[in-house]
Scaffold this active site. Structure first.
Site, short mmCIF file in Angstrom:
data_model
loop_
_atom_site.label_atom_id
_atom_site.label_comp_id
_atom_site.label_asym_id
_atom_site.label_seq_id
_atom_site.Cartn_x
_atom_site.Cartn_y
_atom_site.Cartn_z
N GLU A 169 -8.37 48.33 7.95
CA GLU A 169 -9.12 48.61 8.79
C GLU A 169 -9.96 49.50 6.69
O GLU A 169 -8.55 50.87 6.71
CB GLU A 169 -9.55 49.21 9.91
CG GLU A 169 -9.53 48.58 10.84
CD GLU A 169 -8.13 48.57 11.35
OE1 GLU A 169 -7.37 49.18 11.00
OE2 GLU A 169 -7.60 47.84 12.15
N TYR A 181 -9.90 47.39 -2.47
CA TYR A 181 -9.66 46.13 -1.79
C TYR A 181 -9.86 45.14 -2.22
O TYR A 181 -9.04 43.79 -2.15
CB TYR A 181 -9.33 46.42 -0.46
CG TYR A 181 -8.81 48.28 0.34
CD1 TYR A 181 -7.56 48.24 -0.34
CD2 TYR A 181 -10.03 48.90 0.82
CE1 TYR A 181 -6.97 49.73 0.34
CE2 TYR A 181 -8.99 49.79 1.65
CZ TYR A 181 -7.68 50.29 1.57
OH TYR A 181 -7.16 51.82 1.62
C1 LIG Z 1 -8.76 55.37 -2.06
C2 LIG Z 1 -7.85 55.91 -2.97
C3 LIG Z 1 -6.51 55.75 -2.31
C4 LIG Z 1 -7.46 55.07 -4.16
O1 LIG Z 1 -6.81 55.46 -4.84
P1 LIG Z 1 -6.85 56.26 -6.65
O2 LIG Z 1 -5.54 56.26 -7.19
O3 LIG Z 1 -8.18 57.21 -6.67
O4 LIG Z 1 -7.33 54.62 -7.34
P2 LIG Z 1 -7.33 53.98 -8.84
O5 LIG Z 1 -7.26 54.71 -10.04
O6 LIG Z 1 -5.77 53.32 -8.35
O7 LIG Z 1 -8.46 52.96 -8.81
C5 LIG Z 1 -8.06 51.84 -8.43
C6 LIG Z 1 -9.52 51.29 -7.93
O8 LIG Z 1 -10.15 51.86 -6.77
C7 LIG Z 1 -10.90 51.90 -7.16
N1 LIG Z 1 -11.32 53.31 -7.02
C8 LIG Z 1 -10.99 54.39 -8.09
N2 LIG Z 1 -11.40 55.30 -8.32
C9 LIG Z 1 -12.86 54.50 -7.51
C10 LIG Z 1 -14.54 55.61 -7.56
N3 LIG Z 1 -14.61 56.83 -8.63
N4 LIG Z 1 -15.50 54.86 -8.14
C11 LIG Z 1 -15.60 53.42 -7.21
N5 LIG Z 1 -14.03 52.80 -7.56
C12 LIG Z 1 -13.03 53.74 -7.67
C13 LIG Z 1 -11.88 50.66 -8.10
O9 LIG Z 1 -11.72 49.63 -8.46
C14 LIG Z 1 -10.29 51.28 -9.04
O10 LIG Z 1 -10.18 49.75 -10.05
P3 LIG Z 1 -10.64 50.09 -11.66
O11 LIG Z 1 -10.31 50.82 -12.46
O12 LIG Z 1 -10.54 48.72 -11.59
O13 LIG Z 1 -11.97 50.21 -11.45
C15 LIG Z 1 -8.20 57.01 -3.76
O14 LIG Z 1 -9.71 57.42 -3.40
C16 LIG Z 1 -7.70 57.88 -1.53
O15 LIG Z 1 -6.62 58.57 -1.61
N6 LIG Z 1 -9.06 58.01 -0.72
C17 LIG Z 1 -8.76 59.06 -0.08
C18 LIG Z 1 -7.48 58.38 1.26
C19 LIG Z 1 -8.84 57.54 1.33
O16 LIG Z 1 -9.80 57.00 1.24
N7 LIG Z 1 -7.42 55.85 1.54
C20 LIG Z 1 -8.12 54.39 1.72
C21 LIG Z 1 -8.23 54.59 3.58
S1 LIG Z 1 -9.07 53.20 4.01
#
Ligand SMILES: CC(C)(COP(=O)(O)OP(=O)(O)OC[C@H]1O[C@@H](n2cnc3c(N)ncnc32)[C@H](O)[C@@H]1OP(=O)(O)O)[C@@H](O)C(=O)NCCC(=O)NCCS
Length: 228
Positions: A169, A181
């Site tokens: 979710e 995702y």
């Molecule tokens: C969601 C989360 C885990 C992503 O982790 P991250 O380490 O920043 O992500 P990554 O650097 O591995 O990025 C992977 C993909 O995420 C997406 N993404 C990451 N940052 C993004 C941004 N600022 N804007 C849009 N898409 C983004 C892209 O699809 C990216 O792939 P790409 O590099 O080919 O574009 C992080 O933002 C987070 O911890 N958020 C707060 C907690 C949360 O919301 N968890 C999810 C609950 S459902």
């Protein structure tokens, strides 16, 4: 991701990859190399996980929930991502003595700093369904591939446990997580009305419906290959 709940870790293969943070500006300049390694979460990791949890979610899971997942839930798989930093120096143009020392293993690079926990995630196996319960990257480490590496680790574990589908979710407003995702083949299959208690926001229910197919395995191989 999921509302707080109370869900073993297993000895699993590490997934490690290297991220070069700063390009070589000049020959012989030291290079900061960070390796991100995803491993099963241990009780010792909980304080660092809680710091990321509190910085990432409006309704953080309590510490006891992680304790429960690690000690009492046989269906849980929880991991942390650690960053190992090391300094490497370019090998050119070193003296013949330096090159000989490297060959003989007499030359050592400075020891890496203490590894930091920079992200975590948790998944529950429910018969043939893998459910991603939580995932977060430390705010200072976002956008550097940590979340993606953690997600790949969970998906590989789901494959090892013969999952047919993977579900999760996510808040309708959480476009960043949804992008991550979707990149890995999750599609929206439903909506849970007012699922999140803090602001009564809806949750999107997302699944990888073709998880157990050769096409998806190929897609995951290709995406993981690009991370290395
Ligand atoms: C969601 C989360 C885990 C992503 O982790 P991250 O380490 O920043 O992500 P990554 O650097 O591995 O990025 C992977 C993909 O995420 C997406 N993404 C990451 N940052 C993004 C941004 N600022 N804007 C849009 N898409 C983004 C892209 O699809 C990216 O792939 P790409 O590099 O080919 O574009 C992080 O933002 C987070 O911890 N958020 C707060 C907690 C949360 O919301 N968890 C999810 C609950 S459902």
């Amino acid at each position: 991701m999921i509302e707080p709940a109370i869900s073993t870790k297993d000895e699993r293969d590490d997934m490690s990859s290297q991220v070069v943070l700063s390009p070589l500006e000049a020959q012989n300049a030291p290079e900061r190399v960070v390796s991100i390694v995803v491993t099963p979460m241990s009780l010792d990791d909980i304080p660092a996980v809680m710091a990321i949890e509190r910085a990432s979610f409006p309704r953080p899971w309590p510490e006891r929930a992680y304790h429960y997942e690690l000690t009492e839930n046989p269906n849980a798989y929880f991991v942390v991502a650690r960053a190992y930093e090391s300094i490497q120096t370019s090998s050119v143009p070193h003296s013949p003595w330096h090159r000989l020392a490297v060959r003989l293993g007499l030359h050592s690079h400075p020891a890496p700093a203490q590894p930091l926990v920079v992200g975590f995630a948790g998944m529950w196996m429910q018969v043939d369904e893998a459910h991603i319960a939580t995932i977060a990257t430390h705010p200072g480490w976002r956008g550097r591939g940590v979340g993606e590496r953690i997600l790949v680790n969970l998906l590989r574990e789901a494959q090892r446990r013969h999952a047919i589908t993977v579900t999760l979710e996510v808040r309708v407003s959480n476009g960043v997580a949804q992008n991550l995702y979707r990149k890995y083949g999750f599609e929206e299959v439903g909506r849970r009305k007012a699922y999140y208690q803090d602001n009564r926001e809806d949750a999107l229910l997302m699944t990888v419906t073709n998880f157990d197919t050769p096409e998806y395995r190929e897609r995951l191989d290709a995406l993981e290959g690009r991370l290395r």
